[in-house]
Design a protein around this motif. Structure first.
Motif, PDB file in Angstrom:
ATOM      1  N   TYR A   1       0.835  -1.200   0.000  1.00 47.60           N
ATOM      2  CA  TYR A   1       0.000   0.000   0.000  1.00 47.60           C
ATOM      3  C   TYR A   1       0.872   1.252   0.000  1.00 47.60           C
ATOM      4  O   TYR A   1       1.945   1.278   0.622  1.00 47.60           O
TER       5      TYR A   1
ATOM      6  N   ASN B   1       1.938   4.611   1.355  1.00 50.08           N
ATOM      7  CA  ASN B   1       1.765   5.289   2.645  1.00 50.08           C
ATOM      8  C   ASN B   1       1.686   6.802   2.494  1.00 50.08           C
ATOM      9  O   ASN B   1       1.627   7.534   3.464  1.00 50.08           O
TER      10      ASN B   1
ATOM     11  N   GLU C   1      -2.666   7.884  -1.368  1.00 51.96           N
ATOM     12  CA  GLU C   1      -2.384   7.296  -0.066  1.00 51.96           C
ATOM     13  C   GLU C   1      -3.385   6.193   0.243  1.00 51.96           C
ATOM     14  O   GLU C   1      -4.596   6.381   0.103  1.00 51.96           O
ATOM     15  N   GLY C   2      -2.877   5.029   0.640  1.00 46.62           N
ATOM     16  CA  GLY C   2      -3.734   3.896   0.953  1.00 46.62           C
ATOM     17  C   GLY C   2      -4.047   3.009  -0.231  1.00 46.62           C
ATOM     18  O   GLY C   2      -4.657   1.952  -0.070  1.00 46.62           O
TER      19      GLY C   2
ATOM     20  N   TYR D   1       7.962   4.486  -0.014  1.00 52.48           N
ATOM     21  CA  TYR D   1       6.573   4.910  -0.132  1.00 52.48           C
ATOM     22  C   TYR D   1       5.590   3.743  -0.129  1.00 52.48           C
ATOM     23  O   TYR D   1       4.388   3.955  -0.256  1.00 52.48           O
TER      24      TYR D   1
ATOM     25  N   THR E   1       4.200   0.142   1.880  1.00 51.68           N
ATOM     26  CA  THR E   1       4.200  -0.551   3.166  1.00 51.68           C
ATOM     27  C   THR E   1       3.326  -1.784   3.075  1.00 51.68           C
ATOM     28  O   THR E   1       2.437  -1.869   2.206  1.00 51.68           O
TER      29      THR E   1
ATOM     30  N   LYS F   1      -2.121  -1.433   5.226  1.00 48.38           N
ATOM     31  CA  LYS F   1      -2.868  -0.297   4.692  1.00 48.38           C
ATOM     32  C   LYS F   1      -2.904   0.830   5.718  1.00 48.38           C
ATOM     33  O   LYS F   1      -3.373   0.640   6.848  1.00 48.38           O
ATOM     34  N   PRO F   2      -2.415   2.013   5.353  1.00 46.53           N
ATOM     35  CA  PRO F   2      -2.429   3.125   6.324  1.00 46.53           C
ATOM     36  C   PRO F   2      -3.816   3.730   6.465  1.00 46.53           C
ATOM     37  O   PRO F   2      -4.648   3.624   5.560  1.00 46.53           O
TER      38      PRO F   2
END
Length: 480
Positions: free
Chosen positions: A120, A122, A143-144, A173, A175, A178-179
């Motif tokens: 994902y 971030n 993002e996400g 960038y 991860t 999922k942020p």
């Protein structure tokens, strides 16, 4: 005497010629004196130098491409060589060519270790053709946003699947988890300025509805389960209603291959009077119609919610056609907005906002779908009704004198409107009669852009329900 003079003149001429000959021979015999050699070739060298100057440039430009370019893998030398003097033009050309070659042969020149993983973003990040910021940008990730990672580069960048190809994102960038995407107060304050729906929704609705093509009878039976089609899971559950002060039942149909990392638009389907959350599924197979359409690519993937619409604190079921019971159906708008929709957002992967929210109903459910659409055009972008029942505006039918949810001149949109409003009914409906058509005529009178059509030969039910379900779901969530 004359002969003597002639002899003397001849002798003098011979002496003179002999002296000149001796002078020239002396210059040639001097090997250390190169003046005589350099003067004559000087002019020739000027011409030869011009020719040699052009030829070596071509040769020098070609040779470094063949010998130096494959060895040049470090881009740091580009800037240094590019700032050299005009005498090194050939070197600059070579470096430029090498850099271009690196861009087009990234996979060959930069070590990429294959891998397979879901990751994902971030933060909002650019997607590039190669694994560094010197490569062209092809798009970006929000993002996400989830991506499929196919490799990790030696410099830490990731290779990802993006818009049908393989491109690259900086390693820091992405991860594994999922942020949480947080909307700041400043962003919320700017949203009304960025989306002036008071103006755009009317223009968009008129433009979008002009593209709607009604197919009165679908070319095949969409109400039947088909072999080879994967249908979504049906979840029968309950939620607590603060409106009714008790738990209430609801059926939720998730799309096939439901993925919690994705967000899905939501369609709420409302039943008729005396019915419940199972009726539109068991009797009319609405979920199968939608599932078959999604499988064929006719409709968008969506979550379909079948609620129980009789929203009474005191009763669990409708026990007659009375004004009190009709008011309980009218009360469903509060249960929907305050309880059911928040429940869906908290427990399922739901895309929110009017762009992603639709409501559709039959008979009493059609009347309530229209009422909810007129009450909350800021929440519902798509509103559909099959054979809507009387009572949306003041009316007398065979059972009741309806006070109406709206006055006739109130049945219109003022600040914004849904992108799609569709009403259909059978032309031989013996239950609600001509009330659906009267709503169409009233909306015309009030200047409400909408779609209206009749299904020839249909009474109160199918094929009208299947027809409007098909035509409505064909267009929901597609205005933007």
């Amino acid at each position: 005497m004359k002969k003597l003079i002639s002899i003397l003149l001849c002798a003098a001429m011979l002496a003179s010629l002999s002296a000149c000959a001796n002078e020239d021979n002396g210059d040639v015999d001097k090997p250390d004196d190169t003046s005589a050699v350099t003067e004559a070739p000087d002019e020739e060298e000027e011409e030869e130098t011009e020719e040699v100057t052009e030829a070596p440039e071509d040769v020098t430009t070609i040779e470094p491409e063949e010998t130096e370019a494959p060895e040049t893998t470090v881009p740091e030398t580009t800037t240094e060589e590019a700032t050299t003097t005009e005498a090194t033009t050939a070197e600059v050309t070579t470096v430029t060519t090498t850099e271009a070659t690196t861009v087009t042969t990234t996979a060959e020149e930069i070590s990429v270790e294959p891998m397979s993983a879901e990751m994902y973003a971030n933060a909002s990040v650019n997607v590039r053709k190669g694994p560094s910021t010197s490569y062209d940008r092809v798009g970006h990730l929000d993002e996400g946003e989830k991506v499929e990672v196919t490799g990790v580069c030696e410099n830490g960048w990731y290779r990802i699947e993006f818009e049908g190809g393989e491109y690259y994102v900086g390693g820091s960038y992405l991860t594994d988890t999922k942020p949480e995407v947080v909307t700041t107060e400043a962003t919320k304050a700017e949203e009304p300025e960025n989306e002036p729906e008071e103006v755009d929704s009317f223009e968009l609705a008129e433009e979008f509805m002009s593209t709607v093509d009604i197919l009165t009878f679908p070319s095949e039976d969409y109400r039947t389960a088909k072999s080879g089609v994967t249908y979504g899971n049906v979840i029968k559950t309950t939620y607590y209603s603060t409106t009714c002060e008790k738990n209430r039942p609801v059926n939720i149909v998730l799309p096939a291959n439901y993925d919690e990392s994705k967000e899905y638009p939501v369609l709420y389907v409302l039943h008729g009077i005396y019915n419940n959350q199972n009726t539109m599924m068991d009797s009319n197979q609405t979920h199968l119609v939608i599932g078959n359409m999604i499988d064929e690519g006719i409709a968008e993937e969506m979550i379909v919610v079948f609620p129980y619409m009789f929203a009474s604190k005191d009763k669990d079921t409708c026990d007659g056609i009375t004004l009190e019971n009709v008011a309980a159906y009218d009360n469903f708008v509060n249960d929907l907005v305050n309880d059911l929709m928040p429940f869906m957002e908290q427990n399922y992967s739901v895309a929110t906002g009017k762009d992603n929210t639709a409501i559709f109903g039959f008979s009493m459910g059609g009347r309530e779908a229209l009422a909810i659409g007129f009450m909350h055009p800021e929440m519902f972008g798509y509103v559909g009704a099959v054979a809507p029942a009387p009572g949306l505006v003041p009316a007398q039918d065979w059972a009741l004198n309806h006070p109406g949810q709206f006055a006739e001149d109130e049945l219109k949109f003022t600040t914004e409107m849904p992108y799609l409003v569709m009403v259909g009914a059978g032309d031989d409906d013996h239950t609600v009669g001509t009330f659906p058509k009267s709503y169409h005529e009233l909306m015309d009178k009030n200047g409400v852009t909408h779609i209206w059509y009749e299904i020839p030969g249909s009474d109160h039910g199918d094929p009208a329900i299947e027809s409007v379900t098909y035509n409505f779901c064909k267009y929901v969530f597609k205005a933007k």
